[in-house]
Structures are given as C-alpha cells and as structure tokens.
Design a protein around this motif. Structure first.
Motif, PDB file in Angstrom:
ATOM      1  N   GLY A  50      67.617  74.935  97.336  1.00  0.00           N
ATOM      2  CA  GLY A  50      68.832  75.057  98.134  1.00  0.00           C
ATOM      3  C   GLY A  50      68.752  76.267  99.031  1.00  0.00           C
ATOM      4  O   GLY A  50      67.675  76.632  99.523  1.00  0.00           O
ATOM      5  N   CYS A  51      69.876  76.920  99.259  1.00  0.00           N
ATOM      6  CA  CYS A  51      69.936  78.085 100.144  1.00  0.00           C
ATOM      7  C   CYS A  51      68.863  79.104  99.800  1.00  0.00           C
ATOM      8  O   CYS A  51      68.825  79.635  98.691  1.00  0.00           O
ATOM      9  N   PHE A  52      67.995  79.404 100.768  1.00  0.00           N
ATOM     10  CA  PHE A  52      66.884  80.298 100.445  1.00  0.00           C
ATOM     11  C   PHE A  52      67.332  81.731 100.202  1.00  0.00           C
ATOM     12  O   PHE A  52      66.624  82.500  99.545  1.00  0.00           O
ATOM     13  N   TRP A  53      68.493  82.117 100.708  1.00  0.00           N
ATOM     14  CA  TRP A  53      68.989  83.462 100.387  1.00  0.00           C
ATOM     15  C   TRP A  53      69.142  83.624  98.874  1.00  0.00           C
ATOM     16  O   TRP A  53      68.803  84.670  98.320  1.00  0.00           O
ATOM     17  N   CYS A  54      69.686  82.603  98.239  1.00  0.00           N
ATOM     18  CA  CYS A  54      69.965  82.675  96.797  1.00  0.00           C
ATOM     19  C   CYS A  54      68.686  82.624  95.976  1.00  0.00           C
ATOM     20  O   CYS A  54      68.555  83.316  94.957  1.00  0.00           O
ATOM     21  N   VAL A  55      67.732  81.794  96.406  1.00  0.00           N
ATOM     22  CA  VAL A  55      66.455  81.704  95.700  1.00  0.00           C
ATOM     23  C   VAL A  55      65.708  83.026  95.815  1.00  0.00           C
ATOM     24  O   VAL A  55      65.088  83.506  94.856  1.00  0.00           O
ATOM     25  N   GLU A  56      65.746  83.619  96.986  1.00  0.00           N
ATOM     26  CA  GLU A  56      65.095  84.913  97.194  1.00  0.00           C
ATOM     27  C   GLU A  56      65.677  85.971  96.261  1.00  0.00           C
ATOM     28  O   GLU A  56      64.939  86.732  95.619  1.00  0.00           O
ATOM     29  N   GLN A  57      66.992  86.006  96.148  1.00  0.00           N
ATOM     30  CA  GLN A  57      67.631  86.968  95.258  1.00  0.00           C
ATOM     31  C   GLN A  57      67.186  86.753  93.820  1.00  0.00           C
ATOM     32  O   GLN A  57      66.888  87.719  93.097  1.00  0.00           O
ATOM     33  N   ALA A  58      67.106  85.501  93.379  1.00  0.00           N
ATOM     34  CA  ALA A  58      66.711  85.211  92.004  1.00  0.00           C
ATOM     35  C   ALA A  58      65.306  85.726  91.701  1.00  0.00           C
ATOM     36  O   ALA A  58      65.065  86.349  90.662  1.00  0.00           O
ATOM     37  N   TYR A  59      64.378  85.509  92.625  1.00  0.00           N
ATOM     38  CA  TYR A  59      62.993  85.918  92.351  1.00  0.00           C
ATOM     39  C   TYR A  59      62.750  87.403  92.556  1.00  0.00           C
ATOM     40  O   TYR A  59      61.817  87.964  91.964  1.00  0.00           O
ATOM     41  N   ASP A  60      63.564  88.054  93.346  1.00  0.00           N
ATOM     42  CA  ASP A  60      63.402  89.496  93.486  1.00  0.00           C
ATOM     43  C   ASP A  60      63.693  90.235  92.177  1.00  0.00           C
ATOM     44  O   ASP A  60      63.302  91.390  92.029  1.00  0.00           O
ATOM     45  N   LYS A  61      64.355  89.582  91.248  1.00  0.00           N
ATOM     46  CA  LYS A  61      64.666  90.201  89.962  1.00  0.00           C
ATOM     47  C   LYS A  61      63.528  90.050  88.947  1.00  0.00           C
ATOM     48  O   LYS A  61      63.591  90.647  87.871  1.00  0.00           O
ATOM     49  N   VAL A  62      62.529  89.253  89.267  1.00  0.00           N
ATOM     50  CA  VAL A  62      61.478  88.928  88.314  1.00  0.00           C
ATOM     51  C   VAL A  62      60.396  90.000  88.324  1.00  0.00           C
ATOM     52  O   VAL A  62      59.795  90.293  89.365  1.00  0.00           O
ATOM     53  N   GLU A  63      60.132  90.575  87.173  1.00  0.00           N
ATOM     54  CA  GLU A  63      59.062  91.563  87.069  1.00  0.00           C
ATOM     55  C   GLU A  63      57.728  90.900  87.373  1.00  0.00           C
ATOM     56  O   GLU A  63      57.412  89.833  86.857  1.00  0.00           O
ATOM     57  N   GLY A  64      56.943  91.519  88.239  1.00  0.00           N
ATOM     58  CA  GLY A  64      55.657  90.963  88.638  1.00  0.00           C
ATOM     59  C   GLY A  64      55.685  90.278  89.982  1.00  0.00           C
ATOM     60  O   GLY A  64      54.632  90.015  90.567  1.00  0.00           O
ATOM     61  N   VAL A  65      56.878  89.991  90.511  1.00  0.00           N
ATOM     62  CA  VAL A  65      56.998  89.461  91.866  1.00  0.00           C
ATOM     63  C   VAL A  65      56.923  90.635  92.838  1.00  0.00           C
ATOM     64  O   VAL A  65      57.678  91.597  92.715  1.00  0.00           O
ATOM     65  N   VAL A  66      56.010  90.548  93.786  1.00  0.00           N
ATOM     66  CA  VAL A  66      55.799  91.669  94.701  1.00  0.00           C
ATOM     67  C   VAL A  66      56.359  91.418  96.086  1.00  0.00           C
ATOM     68  O   VAL A  66      56.541  92.357  96.864  1.00  0.00           O
TER      69      VAL A  66
END
Length: 219
Positions: A50-66
């Motif tokens: 869905g909305c890529f703003w929301c997906v981006e926010q979700a993955y920015d919280k994941v340890e190991g995502v650079v």
C-alpha cells in the motif's frame, strides 16, 4: 467519490490536499541516510504494502535495515512519475526497496514484518487506498527469496483459513519516487500522521494481527 479519491488524488478538499503537497526545499536522501553503495555487503528486497510512506516507516524501525527508498515496480513504463502511477494506467505498484545487512537481519524476518504491516486479505487496495498501485506484492530477487515468500504466503492462508490477497511477482526494474516522497513520514510528520489515522491503517492492523500488529522484529 471514494475515500481513497479524497485522500490520495489531486482533486481534494483543501485540508487533505495539504498532506500530499510537495514540501518546499525538501532535501534529497533515503531513510537512514545511507544507500546500498555506502554498504557494499548489503542485500536488497522489494515490498509492496500500500502507501509507500507507511511501508518505509515500518522498515526503518528494523535493526539491520540500512536504507529504504519509496518507489515503483511491476509496470512497463520506464521511470514513471507518481502521477502516472497513481492514474492506474502503468500497472506499477507502490513499493519500498529495503537495503539490509544480512549479517544482522535476514529476509525471513523482513517477511515477518511485511505481513504484520499489511491487510493480507485485500486485493488491489490497502486500507483506504484503492486501485492497482496499492496492491500488496512481493518481488523476490532470487529463488531463495521466492521460496520463502511462497512459504509465508501459504502459512498465512493456513493460519487464517482464507484466501490471501498478495501477489508474488517476478523481479522487475525498481524506480525511485520523487524526492518529496522519500522520508515523508519524518519530514512531514503532522500531515503523514493525519493521513495514516484517517486511512484507518492502525485500527485494521490491530483487528487482523492483535498484539503482532505493526511488528518490526520477530518474537
């Protein structure tokens, strides 16, 4: 007029339209301030939720995502604009390219996060956003990613005992969205939070996933 049209398309009430206006002087850059070139040992994965703003926010919280980059995949038009994709004529899907350190986080964990940040039953929509650009999808980059994606999809169908709406598609070129879409939830937090709340994303995730909603790691 659908709720999606009121929120995501140009002909909007003034208050809602402001949430989508490109901010003056928006800075270039990706979430986390890094690119895959900064970290040559990274791997990448593409998630459409869905909305890529929301997906981006979700993955920015994941340890190991650079790094995370909002963009488009799945269509034939080369380097489409947001307006072209939003028209629904290009067959592109809003996605986020996630660059990650496989020594810190694996694709299986990223899939766990993906599922718990989407409505897994929706077809050609996510929450209030409707149409092909908001279809939930995975774009595996190799046979291993595809096998894991299919395994988790089948597990979700068994868990909920109903048809799962996501698509698992062949890897296609990824095109980054315009600069003002990158890090939108950080650069325009008031507008973003208004949109996310009005779209009912949090409530629907909690309805489907309970305590697992919006997860950013595996238990």
């Amino acid at each position: 007029m659908t709720f999606n049209t009121m929120i995501r398309l140009p002909a909007l009430p003034l208050l809602l339209a402001a949430a989508f206006a490109a901010p003056v002087g928006a800075a270039d850059g990706q979430s986390r301030g890094e690119t895959a070139n900064d970290a040559p040992s990274t791997a990448s994965a593409i998630f459409g939720g869905g909305c890529f703003w929301c997906v981006e926010q979700a993955y920015d919280k994941v340890e190991g995502v650079v790094a995370t980059t909002s963009g488009f995949s799945g269509g034939q038009l080369e380097d489409p604009s947001y307006d072209e994709v939003s028209s629904g004529d290009t067959e592109h899907i809003e996605v986020v390219k996630v660059d990650y350190d496989p020594e810190v986080v694996d694709y299986r964990t990223l899939l766990y996060v993906f599922w718990r940040n989407i409505d897994p039953f929706a077809v050609n929509r996510q929450f209030c956003d409707q149409g092909r650009p908001y279809q939930s999808a995975l774009f595996p980059k190799n046979a291993e990613q595809r096998a894991q994606a299919e395994t988790t999809r089948d597990a979700m169908a068994e868990r909920f005992d109903r048809e799962i709406g996501i698509e698992i598609l062949d890897d296609t070129p990824f095109y980054a969205a315009e600069t003002y879409h990158q890090d939108y939830y950080q650069k325009n937090s008031v507008r973003y939070n208004f949109y996310k709340s009005a779209c009912g994303r949090k409530d629907r995730l909690e309805e489907v996933w309970g305590d697992e909603a919006s997860a950013h790691t595996m238990p």
